[in-house]
Every structure is written in structure tokens, then in C-alpha cells.
Design a protein around this motif. Sequence first.
Motif, PDB file in Angstrom:
ATOM      1  N   SER A 205      43.141  79.643  37.648  1.00 45.35           N
ATOM      2  CA  SER A 205      42.087  78.639  37.706  1.00 45.35           C
ATOM      3  C   SER A 205      41.314  78.689  36.395  1.00 45.35           C
ATOM      4  CB  SER A 205      41.131  78.929  38.871  1.00 45.35           C
ATOM      5  OG  SER A 205      40.417  80.140  38.642  1.00 45.35           O
ATOM      6  N   ASP A 206      40.579  77.642  36.092  1.00 46.77           N
ATOM      7  CA  ASP A 206      39.798  77.619  34.858  1.00 46.77           C
ATOM      8  C   ASP A 206      38.825  78.792  34.806  1.00 46.77           C
ATOM      9  OD1 ASP A 206      41.112  75.306  34.256  1.00 46.77           O
ATOM     10  OD2 ASP A 206      39.380  73.976  34.464  1.00 46.77           O
ATOM     11  N   GLU A 207      38.186  79.063  35.949  1.00 48.62           N
ATOM     12  CA  GLU A 207      37.185  80.133  36.003  1.00 48.62           C
ATOM     13  C   GLU A 207      37.804  81.502  35.759  1.00 48.62           C
ATOM     14  OE1 GLU A 207      37.519  77.716  38.135  1.00 48.62           O
ATOM     15  OE2 GLU A 207      35.628  76.604  38.010  1.00 48.62           O
ATOM     16  N   GLU A 208      38.961  81.765  36.394  1.00 54.47           N
ATOM     17  CA  GLU A 208      39.616  83.065  36.233  1.00 54.47           C
ATOM     18  C   GLU A 208      40.162  83.228  34.821  1.00 54.47           C
ATOM     19  OE1 GLU A 208      41.076  86.869  37.168  1.00 54.47           O
ATOM     20  OE2 GLU A 208      39.538  85.586  38.061  1.00 54.47           O
ATOM     21  N   SER A 209      40.696  82.148  34.252  1.00 49.33           N
ATOM     22  CA  SER A 209      41.204  82.195  32.886  1.00 49.33           C
ATOM     23  C   SER A 209      40.080  82.507  31.918  1.00 49.33           C
ATOM     24  CB  SER A 209      41.842  80.850  32.519  1.00 49.33           C
ATOM     25  OG  SER A 209      42.260  80.842  31.169  1.00 49.33           O
ATOM     26  N   ALA A 210      38.927  81.877  32.115  1.00 50.96           N
ATOM     27  CA  ALA A 210      37.769  82.106  31.243  1.00 50.96           C
ATOM     28  C   ALA A 210      37.278  83.544  31.363  1.00 50.96           C
ATOM     29  CB  ALA A 210      36.654  81.132  31.595  1.00 50.96           C
ATOM     30  N   ARG A 211      37.246  84.067  32.600  1.00 53.97           N
ATOM     31  CA  ARG A 211      36.771  85.431  32.819  1.00 53.97           C
ATOM     32  C   ARG A 211      37.663  86.442  32.106  1.00 53.97           C
ATOM     33  NH1 ARG A 211      37.745  89.762  35.680  1.00 53.97           N
ATOM     34  NH2 ARG A 211      39.567  88.848  36.721  1.00 53.97           N
TER      35      ARG A 211
END
Length: 227
Positions: A205-211
Motif C-alpha cells: 500500500s502507499d502507506e506501507e511503502s512510504a513507511r
Amino acid sequence: MNMRKVKRYFDIFIAEIVGIIFMPVMILIAIAIKLDSKGPVLFRQKRLGHRGREFTMYKFRTMYVESEKKGTGLFNYENDPRVTKIGSILRNTSLDELPQILNIIKGDMSIVGPRPCVTYELGDYNTLNKKYKKRFTVVPGITGLAQVEGRNDNDWEEKVELDNKYIDRFQREGCLLDIKIILKTIVNVFYKKNIYENKIDENLSDEESARRANEEVIRKAHIEVDN
């Protein structure tokens, strides 16, 4: 004359010219932002500048208020729902960067130099390795070698290498190098090149990739290196 003094005079001259030419555009942008969404016209954010000194950087607001603290945080992927309609246009044209003219006049920034990172983006400044800390030996810029040689296609390792390459080249080429980078920046903006960042894994997900990307950036910034 000292090259850094020449660079400072060059920056002020260009900033004042751009400010005069784009003043009507900036007024229209301010009106459009206020009509498009609630919140201030300008987005203010603490950044790290020369020698790790904190300063407030200005941009035209392109997201809904407080959005930088939600979702993907500092990472800007394509079709980010936090970006307003006017904000999308401003980002695609890089017009959101125009208020940084104020930072140049104040001496916080230069036209060309390493992009200033958010205060917490690389972790603790004092424990950065030599490679990452070198990019802070000059005043940060609106654009730079890393922006014209890949921009958001580059990961942080590549950005730092290009930033450090710029620092070394400037010692030899001076403001001529800055002029070349400015011209390349104009071309890249015209063709809307490398506006969005790439996910480290399209299956995330975008959020997990960013994290994960943020954790990796901080880890590499504190690994001891030879150069």
C-alpha cells in the motif's frame, strides 16, 4: 571575488527578477488556493539548511490542511488524495515552489543547491555519516543537480551522491554550473519529468511503502562510510 559571494549576488538578482515577473501569477495562485479549499495560502515547514541550521521554508499550499501528517507523510505518490485540485496543477508545473523566493532573499536558500530536507527526514543530523552530512556544507537550493538528473526517480542514496557531486563541481565551475542546472530545470518543468516518487514495492500500500522507504533512508544515512 569569492565564488560564494558571486553566487549570493546571482541568487538575489535572479530572485528579484522572477519575483517581479511572476507577481501577477502569484496573486492569481493565492486567490485560486483560497477558493479551492480551506486553509492558508502558504505552507510553512521546518527544514534543515546550511550546517544543519533549521529554517522555515515557504511553498504554496497544495494539500488539505495537516495532510502532511497523514497517509504517506513526506512521500508524494501519483494520485495522492491529500492533494487539492489546484495543488495538483501547482505541483505539475512546480509553481508551488515560487514562494521560496522569500527564502532566497532571506539567505536561507539558494536557487541551486541540495534540496533542504524536513528536519526529521534523515533522523538525527548530529549522527549523520560523512557522505550525507557533506550535502549540508552548502546552502540548500530550489533546484539542484539531483533534480535535473532524475528528481523523484532517484532514491536518497542517488540524490546524496549527485548533491555531493554538485558541491565538488561548483568549486571548479562556479555559477556557470548553476546556469546550466537552471536551464535544465526549466526544460524538465516544461516536460513535467519525474514529478512523483516511486514505490519501493508496487504490491505494498502507499502507506506501507512510504513507511519502509523512510526507515531505509534513515538507516542508510547513519551507516559509516569511507567518503
